[in-house]
Structure formats: C-alpha cells, structure tokens
Design a protein around this motif. Structure first.
Motif, PDB file in Angstrom:
ATOM      1  N   GLU A 126     -10.120  23.087  46.510  1.00 21.75           N
ATOM      2  CA  GLU A 126     -11.319  23.563  45.828  1.00 21.75           C
ATOM      3  C   GLU A 126     -12.478  23.469  46.800  1.00 21.75           C
ATOM      4  O   GLU A 126     -12.447  22.680  47.752  1.00 21.75           O
ATOM      5  N   SER A 127     -13.522  24.249  46.560  1.00 20.57           N
ATOM      6  CA  SER A 127     -14.660  24.266  47.483  1.00 20.57           C
ATOM      7  C   SER A 127     -15.244  22.881  47.749  1.00 20.57           C
ATOM      8  O   SER A 127     -15.485  22.523  48.913  1.00 20.57           O
ATOM      9  N   PRO A 128     -15.489  22.043  46.732  1.00 21.07           N
ATOM     10  CA  PRO A 128     -16.059  20.714  47.007  1.00 21.07           C
ATOM     11  C   PRO A 128     -15.169  19.848  47.898  1.00 21.07           C
ATOM     12  O   PRO A 128     -15.663  18.951  48.593  1.00 21.07           O
ATOM     13  N   ASN A 129     -13.857  20.113  47.887  1.00 28.40           N
ATOM     14  CA  ASN A 129     -12.913  19.335  48.685  1.00 28.40           C
ATOM     15  C   ASN A 129     -13.140  19.531  50.178  1.00 28.40           C
ATOM     16  O   ASN A 129     -12.696  18.736  51.001  1.00 28.40           O
ATOM     17  N   CYS A 130     -13.829  20.605  50.539  1.00 29.54           N
ATOM     18  CA  CYS A 130     -14.077  20.915  51.932  1.00 29.54           C
ATOM     19  C   CYS A 130     -14.945  19.847  52.606  1.00 29.54           C
ATOM     20  O   CYS A 130     -14.793  19.567  53.792  1.00 29.54           O
ATOM     21  N   VAL A 131     -15.843  19.243  51.850  1.00 24.33           N
ATOM     22  CA  VAL A 131     -16.792  18.284  52.411  1.00 24.33           C
ATOM     23  C   VAL A 131     -16.092  17.031  52.950  1.00 24.33           C
ATOM     24  O   VAL A 131     -16.254  16.695  54.130  1.00 24.33           O
ATOM     25  N   PRO A 132     -15.303  16.305  52.143  1.00 24.56           N
ATOM     26  CA  PRO A 132     -14.641  15.113  52.685  1.00 24.56           C
ATOM     27  C   PRO A 132     -13.630  15.442  53.785  1.00 24.56           C
ATOM     28  O   PRO A 132     -13.461  14.650  54.722  1.00 24.56           O
ATOM     29  N   ILE A 133     -12.964  16.588  53.682  1.00 27.19           N
ATOM     30  CA  ILE A 133     -12.021  16.974  54.731  1.00 27.19           C
ATOM     31  C   ILE A 133     -12.752  17.174  56.049  1.00 27.19           C
ATOM     32  O   ILE A 133     -12.334  16.670  57.099  1.00 27.19           O
ATOM     33  N   ALA A 134     -13.868  17.900  56.016  1.00 27.35           N
ATOM     34  CA  ALA A 134     -14.636  18.159  57.237  1.00 27.35           C
ATOM     35  C   ALA A 134     -15.153  16.857  57.844  1.00 27.35           C
ATOM     36  O   ALA A 134     -15.083  16.649  59.065  1.00 27.35           O
ATOM     37  N   GLY A 166      -8.943  32.997  38.365  1.00 25.99           N
ATOM     38  CA  GLY A 166      -8.326  31.957  39.168  1.00 25.99           C
ATOM     39  C   GLY A 166      -8.935  30.598  38.828  1.00 25.99           C
ATOM     40  O   GLY A 166      -9.497  30.403  37.742  1.00 25.99           O
ATOM     41  N   MET A 167      -8.822  29.641  39.754  1.00 22.40           N
ATOM     42  CA  MET A 167      -9.460  28.333  39.551  1.00 22.40           C
ATOM     43  C   MET A 167     -10.962  28.529  39.641  1.00 22.40           C
ATOM     44  O   MET A 167     -11.477  29.053  40.617  1.00 22.40           O
ATOM     45  N   LEU A 168     -11.664  28.085  38.626  1.00 21.52           N
ATOM     46  CA  LEU A 168     -13.076  28.439  38.483  1.00 21.52           C
ATOM     47  C   LEU A 168     -13.964  27.873  39.575  1.00 21.52           C
ATOM     48  O   LEU A 168     -15.048  28.406  39.821  1.00 21.52           O
ATOM     49  N   ALA A 169     -13.534  26.806  40.249  1.00 22.22           N
ATOM     50  CA  ALA A 169     -14.346  26.227  41.315  1.00 22.22           C
ATOM     51  C   ALA A 169     -14.032  26.834  42.678  1.00 22.22           C
ATOM     52  O   ALA A 169     -14.638  26.459  43.676  1.00 22.22           O
ATOM     53  N   ASN A 170     -13.088  27.761  42.726  1.00 23.13           N
ATOM     54  CA  ASN A 170     -12.714  28.401  43.986  1.00 23.13           C
ATOM     55  C   ASN A 170     -13.642  29.554  44.307  1.00 23.13           C
ATOM     56  O   ASN A 170     -13.926  30.403  43.457  1.00 23.13           O
ATOM     57  N   ALA A 171     -14.080  29.615  45.556  1.00 26.74           N
ATOM     58  CA  ALA A 171     -14.967  30.693  45.987  1.00 26.74           C
ATOM     59  C   ALA A 171     -14.318  32.058  45.776  1.00 26.74           C
ATOM     60  O   ALA A 171     -14.972  33.011  45.346  1.00 26.74           O
TER      61      ALA A 171
END
Length: 346
Positions: A95-103, A167-172
């Motif tokens: 999901e888009s918010p997941n990008c932050v901790p991964i980065a 799709g998943m609502l939090a996905n860009a």
C-alpha cells in the motif's frame, strides 16, 4: 609421505570451499517484493526477475506478502540482515503508506532499490540517495481507456448500465484508475454506474461481489474492473449467470487469461504494463546503481520518479499482442534503463 599428501589435499579442498563461499558471498542478491504469486500479473513479474538474474548470475529471492504490509516490511529487513546488506530490491509496496518505512529502512542500510506503483504523492524519491527510481503507469488514462472501450461494446454503444469493481482503496493505481472511470462516465452521460464494490485486487472477492451485484442488477451492459485478476473473477460470475460474451468485462495488466478473453469476445480491453519487463528492469536499475553504472546523484528528477509506457489492447490488436507476448517472448535489453520512460512525475 602419504599422510602429508592427504593433509595437502585436505587443505586444497578447504581453500577451494572457502573461495567458493567468498565468491558466493560477493554475488549481490536480487530481492523481489511483491504481493502474491497466485496473481498471474505478479507471477509474470517474478519470471521477469528470474530472466534478469540469469543474465548476471546473481541469486534471486522472491518475497510475497500476501496482502500484509507488515510481512512485506519484515521480509525486506530480514533479507537485508541475511545478506549483510549485499542486496538490491525491486518492490511493489503493498500500500502507498508502506512505502515510507521501506524507504527509510533500505536507506539506513545503504541498499539500492526501485519501487513500482504505490507511493504517497508527498514522498519524493530524490530525498533518499539509495532510492534510485519510482516507476508507475498513468492509471487515469488506463481507467478511462478501458471504460471507453467497454462502453463501445454495449448493444447500443455508449448507452447502458455498468457495475464496477475497485482495487485496494489505499493503492495509488486503484485511485487513479477510478478517476479514469469517472472521467469516462462524465464524457458518456448515456452510461450509468448502478453499483460498485471494492475487490482488493482479489479474484475470489471480485467473483463474490459481482455475483451479488448481478442479483440486484441483472440487466447491466458491462463490468468495469480495476485489474485483470478481478476482471477474471467478474467473468466467472457472468458465466455462472449465463451472461458471458453478452456482457463484457475490462481490466488492466494484460494477463494471459484476459488476452484470451478478449480474443474470445468475453472482454473488451486491457492495458499491458508488461510485468516481466517490470520485474527485470527494476532489479537491473537497482543493481546498476550499486555497481556504479548509474550515478544516482546526477540523475535528473524526471528519471527518479516517472511514468512508463503501457500498451492499450482491444479486439483490433489482440491477435498481434497474443503473437508477441503469448506465442513468443519479447527480447528485453536490461541495460536500456529508460527505454520505456514516458514522462516525469512532479
């Protein structure tokens, strides 16, 4: 003398094994982090990663999160630890918010990586020296294109009713494709969307949602789906209701089942981002950065986060697409890093 010879042989074997382990350790691992291999789109993505890995002789590790952002994050950190950070990644954030901790985690570890699809708009790739590129596709254009093609297939073109599966609502990608559908509906006032549900990119869930919507709205003229996997679930529901072919589906991803459905007249359109290319080129770009072949600091911003080209597919070009992508395998130049660059993302 025999004892000395045996000791010498043992030492040589030991040195060989140590050298082999050092050589293996020197090989950078290639990490692919995706949702699920049950999704044909991500299965092709993983296959593309395998294709690239074979050309460079590096081990390829495929991680599937099965829809869990926490699992994806933990799996990525575990591979970094296991390899001593001698790894690069190609990631489709769950999901888009997941990008932050991964980065943040990969930047802290000094690991180069490339992401696709999901990223918060206010998160900028150039703020992270090891985040080489974020690549996505124009979901608005894709959502609008497949909707427009679907409307053309109605008994009375551009006049009728549709149901839709998000799709998943939090996905860009889901957000952008839904915006594209909205634009198509606005441009075609004769088409009414009578119901919609979120299918979370899942085929089984889409089947259930569409089956329920068909009970309430058996007179629909088309089914819009945000990706091909859900479109195939919708098509199963239409087949069960005896409506397949009469009521067409559309989607995005260009998976084999969708291409066959278009050829058979059960689907109207899809868009192909070419997941094999995604799986290979993401790893190639990340590895090139690690090896110094790409100077990340000198890359212009439009190469750090950008839209890539997709192929629009309908009944008019389905035969040539099947010939190129199903009956044959496209040849990929993994060093053509920006060959499918379309435009930068601000």
């Amino acid at each position: 003398m025999k004892r000395i010879l045996n000791i010498s042989i043992a030492v040589l074997i030991g040195l060989f094994l140590v050298s082999s382990l050092v050589f293996a350790a020197d090989k950078t691992s290639l990490g692919t982090a995706i949702r699920s291999l049950e999704n044909p789109y991500h299965a092709d993505w993983a296959a593309g990663g395998d294709m690239f890995a074979a050309t460079v002789g590096c081990p390829h590790v495929i991680q599937t999160c099965e829809g869990s952002s926490e699992k994806q994050f933990n799996d990525i950190k575990a591979l970094v630890a296991k390899t001593g950070a001698n790894v690069v990644f190609c990631v489709d954030p769950n999901e888009s918010p997941n990008c932050v901790p991964i980065a943040k985690a990969l930047e802290e570890a000094g690991v180069y990586f490339v992401t696709f699809w999901n990223k918060p708009d206010d998160l900028k790739v150039w703020d992270y020296p090891h985040w080489v590129s974020h690549i996505t596709f124009d979901g608005v254009s894709a959502g609008q294109y497949i909707a427009t093609e679907l409307f053309k297939t109605f008994k009375t073109p551009n006049k009728g009713k549709i149901i839709a599966v998000q799709g998943m609502l939090a996905n860009a990608a889901a957000i952008e494709r839904w915006e594209g559908l909205s634009l198509a509906l606005k441009a075609n006032p004769g088409v009414e969307m009578v119901a919609y549900e979120a299918g979370d990119w899942d085929r089984a869930k889409a089947f259930e949602k569409v089956s329920s919507m068909l009970v309430a709205h058996p007179d629909v003229d088309g089914v819009w789906a945000a990706n091909d996997n859900m479109a195939m679930g919708a098509l199963e529901a239409l087949r069960a209701a005896g409506l397949a072919g009469k009521v067409k589906v559309c989607g995005v991803d260009g998976i084999e089942e969708m291409l066959r459905a278009i050829a058979k007249g059960e689907a109207s359109a899809t868009c192909l981002p070419d997941p094999k290319w995604q799986g290979g080129i993401g790893l190639s770009i990340a590895l090139a950065a690690k090896e110094g072949k790409i100077n990340v600091a000198s890359l212009p911003k439009e190469k750090r986060q950008f839209y890539a080209k997709m192929v629009n597919i309908n009944a008019d070009n389905i035969d040539e697409i099947i010939k190129a992508y199903l009956e044959g395998t496209p040849e990929y130049d993994w060093t053509d890093y920006w060959g499918r660059w379309l435009r930068g993302i601000e």
